[in-house]
Enzyme design. Sequence first.
Site, mmCIF file in Angstrom:
data_model
loop_
_atom_site.group_PDB
_atom_site.id
_atom_site.type_symbol
_atom_site.label_atom_id
_atom_site.label_comp_id
_atom_site.label_asym_id
_atom_site.label_seq_id
_atom_site.Cartn_x
_atom_site.Cartn_y
_atom_site.Cartn_z
ATOM 1 N N THR A 198 0.715 -1.401 0.041
ATOM 2 C CA THR A 198 -0.038 0.026 0.030
ATOM 3 C C THR A 198 0.813 1.231 0.067
ATOM 4 O O THR A 198 1.749 1.530 0.553
ATOM 5 C CB THR A 198 -1.031 0.122 1.139
ATOM 6 O OG1 THR A 198 -1.947 -0.894 0.783
ATOM 7 C CG2 THR A 198 -1.627 1.429 1.413
ATOM 8 N N THR A 199 0.046 2.339 -0.879
ATOM 9 C CA THR A 199 0.282 3.553 -0.520
ATOM 10 C C THR A 199 -1.014 4.409 -0.098
ATOM 11 O O THR A 199 -1.806 4.192 -1.082
ATOM 12 C CB THR A 199 1.310 4.091 -1.700
ATOM 13 O OG1 THR A 199 2.151 3.459 -1.806
ATOM 14 C CG2 THR A 199 1.511 5.798 -1.368
#
Length: 243
Positions: free
Chosen positions: A47-48
């Site tokens: 994730t970002t």
Amino acid sequence: MRPSSDIADSDPLRGDETIFGPELGEFPNADQRAQQLEDGEAMKTGTTTVGIRAGDSVVLATDMRASLGNMVSSKDVQKVEEVHPTGALTIAGAVSAAQNLIQTLQVETNLYEARRGNEMSMQALSTLTGNLLRSGAFYIVQPILGGVDDTGPHVYSIDPAGGMSEEEYTVTGSGSQYALGVLEQEYDDELSVDEAKTLAARSIKSAVERDLASGNGLNMCVVTADGVEITQHKDFGDFIDEE
């Protein structure tokens, strides 16, 4: 009351062998759960995620990839969810824990409104989120909470241990260092919503280009006093010129 020596030696994520346990947030099988995460046996979002305050609104954005060890397990993950009529939460970390956290917050905000006749403030919702994470029951999630209430727009960065801080912009996840570099250079406290969406997309794209756990598109969320709008985009060109 538990003796101080027991408290010092205990780890709420690893269980408690004393006669005073278990307590809230302690798991008899926590060692197995932790090892599964370390070995990549549980699905993670990698994730970002990005949160930006823009005028009287909040913009949240995430990538769309989930991983299982070294494998991409999903290319179509919605990593931002409505948890309040004017509030949303991004997720980074273990998928099962994040889903449980979102469901719990949705139930709690509904109960609050039913019992009190008004909506929970963002300060109260952020405190609740931090308390839930602090309990150890949602190992391991690092969310961003964004919402609008009577006092205006709010963006909260909440760490996996429940620590909370309100920010103008923030990032979480494995690609956060790349996204943060873009935000640091381009954020302005007078950004419009459209400008904030473009900046959020540029930040996520920067992370996707370097972080193997981020990719496969963009979730874009705009939170206003009127509600929460979440859209999914496979093409960053919906927000930025990719030429």
